[in-house]
Design an enzyme around this catalytic site. Structure first.
Site, PDB file in Angstrom:
ATOM      1  N   GLU A  63       0.832  -1.210   0.000  1.00  0.00           N
ATOM      2  CA  GLU A  63       0.000   0.000   0.000  1.00  0.00           C
ATOM      3  C   GLU A  63       0.865   1.259   0.000  1.00  0.00           C
ATOM      4  O   GLU A  63       0.544   2.243  -0.668  1.00  0.00           O
ATOM      5  CB  GLU A  63      -0.940   0.006   1.210  1.00  0.00           C
ATOM      6  CG  GLU A  63      -1.982  -1.103   1.204  1.00  0.00           C
ATOM      7  CD  GLU A  63      -2.887  -1.052  -0.018  1.00  0.00           C
ATOM      8  OE1 GLU A  63      -3.215   0.044  -0.479  1.00  0.00           O
ATOM      9  OE2 GLU A  63      -3.244  -2.133  -0.530  1.00  0.00           O
TER      10      GLU A  63
ATOM     11  N   ASP B 247       3.828  -4.031  -5.890  1.00  0.00           N
ATOM     12  CA  ASP B 247       4.420  -5.285  -5.411  1.00  0.00           C
ATOM     13  C   ASP B 247       5.941  -5.197  -5.452  1.00  0.00           C
ATOM     14  O   ASP B 247       6.630  -5.660  -4.549  1.00  0.00           O
ATOM     15  CB  ASP B 247       3.967  -6.468  -6.290  1.00  0.00           C
ATOM     16  CG  ASP B 247       2.580  -6.964  -5.904  1.00  0.00           C
ATOM     17  OD1 ASP B 247       2.056  -6.522  -4.866  1.00  0.00           O
ATOM     18  OD2 ASP B 247       2.021  -7.786  -6.656  1.00  0.00           O
TER      19      ASP B 247
HETATM   20 ZN   LIG Z   1      -2.565  -2.529  -4.620  1.00  0.00          ZN
END
Ligand SMILES: [Zn+2]
Length: 413
Positions: free
Chosen positions: A277, A358
């Site tokens: 996030e 990611d």
């Molecule tokens: Zn995401």
């Protein structure tokens, strides 16, 4: 028939046909792979969990089919069926000018909500219930709905009134003023959402697990990120789906964890999800998305300013009484079929952001922790591992688990 009627019908038919075709493909694809857990997941996900995900995804795709049909029927009934013309006549009894306009806008919103009600009910008490995700009672369902309606009226009616006033008074350049109001409104909403709006629906309490808190604060320091608070939300009141998100900006910025997420993930996994996030923030995905939406709304308002004085626009949609409010309603009602084919572009953009986040997460937390968190989340949420590739390309804001995990494994190695 006016050429614009034909253009609208063609766009609606094409969009509806593509949606139905994608849903049918998706269902067939999931059923084809229902009896075997995909390679690479056999040790992590049991066959019955895989089959539950398949059945859940099929049920959602069937709802998508019903939704598509209802939506198209509602659009046709409102336009060619004379629904809007009738609502406009009814609204005229409540006043004139902006008052008339607001009743029309409110009336259309109410009709669309009622039309969607059976499907919304089925989503919660049919599908979510059957697969064990739903925690809502019918009473909560209707209380939520009432709260949403009151909130929409309290925020939306003054906004719509202001925009109608600008459209009437500001001459040819009204769309620039309307856009400024829209941008200001959205920024204020973003700022007050965490403190004023979200608490209307959920309870928030500070994260009180000292070990986890320390771990998270270290991550935030590593990433050079300052947030005003780490909060836990009682997401379990409505659903057992888990999530984490950022909200607010500037001084009101905070991190919110669903209690359901903290329950299921261990500390390293929570840290890795949060690092992902943080990636969205640090890589400016949020800012980019907001900027895109503002740019799009500027373009759309300009387009509306061009066509709102054309009689073909109203007559082509079977409306005999042009007005500013009617222009606004018609425009946003008939726009989606014309823009539907842009969907894959938006989804592609969003999935690229997920891969980037990611990658960021893997630099600041162990990729293996993110992988195990994702496996748990995909499993808990019964997200299918075998979506139809075309359906996924069209709609999925997040890459399917196998692609995401395969890429994360290259970072972990
Ligand atoms: Zn995401």
């Amino acid at each position: 028939m006016v050429p614009f009627s034909l253009a609208f019908l063609a766009a609606l038919t094409a969009a509806t046909a593509v949606k139905l075709w994608l849903a049918a493909r998706h269902i067939a694809h999931i059923r084809r792979y229902r009896d075997r857990v995909p390679a690479g997941f056999a040790e992590k996900i049991a066959l019955d969990a895989h089959q539950k995900a398949a059945d859940y995804s099929v049920a959602k795709a069937q709802l998508e089919i019903a939704d598509t049909g209802v939506e198209a029927a509602a659009l046709l009934a409102l336009t060619f069926g004379g629904g809007l013309q009738w609502l406009d006549g009814a609204a005229a009894r409540f006043g004139s000018g902006i008052g008339h306009g607001l009743v029309l806008i409110g009336g259309v919103a109410a009709v669309l909500t009622v039309v969607d009600l059976p499907l919304a009910w089925h989503r919660t008490f049919g599908i979510e219930q059957r697969f064990g995700f739903n925690k809502m009672t019918p009473r909560m369902f209707f209380t939520d709905m009432l709260k949403h309606a009151l909130l929409a009226a309290a925020l939306g009616l003054p906004l719509a009134g202001g925009i109608l006033w600008l459209m009437d008074r500001m001459g040819a350049a009204w769309w620039i003023y309307a856009w400024l109001v829209w941008v200001g409104f959205n920024l204020v909403l973003l700022a007050v959402y965490p403190t004023w709006i979200a608490p209307l629906f959920n309870k928030f309490s500070p994260l009180d697990d000292p070990q986890l808190k320390q771990r998270i604060e270290q991550l935030l320091a590593r990433c050079g990120f300052r947030a005003q608070g780490l909060m836990v939300m009682d997401g379990s009141r409505r659903s057992s789906h888990g999530n984490a998100y950022f909200t607010g900006f500037g001084k009101t910025k905070r991190i919110v964890f669903f209690d359901t997420l903290l329950e299921r993930l261990d500390a390293p996994e929570v840290e890795a999800v949060l690092a992902h996030e943080l990636g969205h923030f640090k890589l400016r995905h949020v800012v980019k998305r907001v900027a895109w939406s503002f740019a799009t709304s500027l373009g759309l308002l300009w387009l509306l300013s061009r066509i709102m004085h054309e009689t073909w626009f109203y007559h082509g949609l079977n409306v005999q009484s042009p007005s500013t409010a009617m222009a606004l309603v018609l425009f946003f009602l008939v726009l989606p079929p014309f823009t539907f084919l842009l969907h894959p572009l938006l989804s592609f953009y969003s999935r690229r952001h997920e891969f980037e986040a990611d990658h960021y997460a893997a630099q600041h937390a162990p990729a293996t922790a993110l992988i195990s968190a994702l496996v748990k989340l995909y499993k808990d949420n019964a997200a299918t591992l075998t979506p139809d590739p075309l359906h996924s390309a069209f709609y999925d804001s997040h890459p399917p688990a196998p692609l995401r995990i395969a890429r994360l494994q290259t970072y972990a190695a």
